[in-house]
Design an enzyme around this catalytic site. Sequence first.
Site: not given
Ligand code: CO
Length: 150
Positions: A46, A51, A88-89, A130-131, A134
């Site tokens: 995701g 981000q 996480c990216l 998680h998303e 953010h």
């Molecule tokens: Co993340």
Amino acid sequence: MAIRNVVQVGDDVLRQKCFPVEEFDDKLRALLDDMKDTVKKEEGAGLAAPQVGVLRRVVVVDVEEGYFEFINPVILLQKGEQSGWEGCLSVRGKSGIVSRPMKVTLSYQDRNGEKHILKAKGFFARAICHELDHLDGILYIDKATHIEKA
Ligand code: CO
């Protein structure tokens, strides 16, 4: 369509609260298309708009159940608990154990502004939680009980 640069932890943009989407316009569609290219290229589960440096309540999730775009998402209900690994990216080279709800019910809008309700469980529910974190400036490393080098 283009791949956007993924902001890394330490950048203040990841710590802001995102604004709701009000205009379902070409700019939103371009953002969503770029987020899709980016999450596919990075092989993430995701990606959230902050981000890629955009402070709007937009996330995409790419899991076994399919590829999803959630705009102005809100968790209406959550049930149970699961503990598992996350990455996480925006936090390269690490993963951590995080506790999340086992099931969530989500309301959201699609890219046309249509409202939907969706139920998710297991890893899909984890990815959504998680998303969504953010969008409020929260990273999984804030919640992880254990972090390791991936
Ligand atoms: Co993340």
